[in-house]
Scaffold this active site. Sequence first.
Site, PDB file in Angstrom:
ATOM      1  N   LYS A 190       6.723   5.124   1.941  1.00 41.30           N
ATOM      2  CA  LYS A 190       7.298   3.900   1.385  1.00 41.30           C
ATOM      3  C   LYS A 190       6.799   3.668  -0.027  1.00 41.30           C
ATOM      4  O   LYS A 190       5.763   4.187  -0.430  1.00 41.30           O
ATOM      5  CB  LYS A 190       6.941   2.689   2.251  1.00 41.30           C
ATOM      6  CG  LYS A 190       7.637   2.708   3.594  1.00 41.30           C
ATOM      7  CD  LYS A 190       7.414   1.401   4.323  1.00 41.30           C
ATOM      8  CE  LYS A 190       8.231   1.393   5.608  1.00 41.30           C
ATOM      9  NZ  LYS A 190       8.010   0.183   6.377  1.00 41.30           N
ATOM     10  N   ARG A 192       6.060   0.393  -2.737  1.00 44.86           N
ATOM     11  CA  ARG A 192       5.921  -1.068  -2.840  1.00 44.86           C
ATOM     12  C   ARG A 192       5.910  -1.466  -4.313  1.00 44.86           C
ATOM     13  O   ARG A 192       5.141  -0.925  -5.105  1.00 44.86           O
ATOM     14  CB  ARG A 192       4.626  -1.532  -2.175  1.00 44.86           C
ATOM     15  CG  ARG A 192       4.447  -3.051  -2.180  1.00 44.86           C
ATOM     16  CD  ARG A 192       3.114  -3.454  -1.565  1.00 44.86           C
ATOM     17  NE  ARG A 192       3.053  -3.112  -0.161  1.00 44.86           N
ATOM     18  CZ  ARG A 192       3.479  -3.906   0.803  1.00 44.86           C
ATOM     19  NH1 ARG A 192       4.012  -5.077   0.524  1.00 44.86           N
ATOM     20  NH2 ARG A 192       3.357  -3.532   2.065  1.00 44.86           N
TER      21      ARG A 192
END
Length: 298
Positions: A190, A192
């Site tokens: 992921k 961020r």
Amino acid sequence: MKVVSGTSNIALTKQIAQQLSVENIVAECSLFNNGEQRVWLNTKLAGETIVFVQSLSNPVDNHIMQLLLMVDAAEREGAKQIFLVIPWLGYSLQDKVFRPGEAIAAKVVADLLSRPNIKRIFLVDLHSASIPAFFSVPTTHLSVLDLFVEYARQNFVQTNCVVVSPDFGGIKRAQQFATALQIPFANIDKRRDVVDGEVTAVAIHGEVKNKICLTYDDSIVSGGTAIETTQLLMQEGASQVNLFATHAIFAQGSALILKESGVNSIVTTNSVVQKEHDERIKIIDIAPMLAKTILQFV
């Protein structure tokens, strides 16, 4: 020994006191008209061992100030020993500088709580294993891993399960969970955004199709990671997604997460008071674990 709580988690404090078979005191906390905190410990403190229990949950600053005032009151009254139990450490997600000009808020809070008369601070599943080093008093960092393992064994068919780490930072934690359960492991890449905190899933490493996915994280705060993780796993063919997280902060409420994610269950603890109740939220009591650990040092 006396176990004393502020206003953040009175129920957990009572359960810890019951486990220890000692007196439970709830501090009288109020506000002056100008917004300042006022705390009164209406009990004998001189010569006593005092265990303060306070989760630094919302309203975080109020709960920090309550705890500091309670500690000061106990010191002034001549308490023999002071211990702090902080099931959820507010500001713990701010454990590093993400942009020049930012503070390390976790270190600031640790400095505030590191009073010389505090014998030990008990912490639970912090976001980073480096945070205990921010304190200048002894700490004990507890994990609920064994409690989650026991729950998973009793409630899921392990032959069709896979543990999933929702991000790179949680890989070690999730791997320990998978190893204890003796089941496969997968992880999600992921990204961020350092400005707005928005999380974007990039890829899944591991087999999740037709599997019961057990994700493992330290906390669910806004729920963005939980929603995105669940949706991604479902898109990849997971038969179920069950979220394990020690601290359920639910800053935007649990209903939003449950509705938008479609998650089958959220397994968490009573480190933070849950104001909303849904049958899909399973709460594990950490009072016995905390009481047992306290007894090792008192």
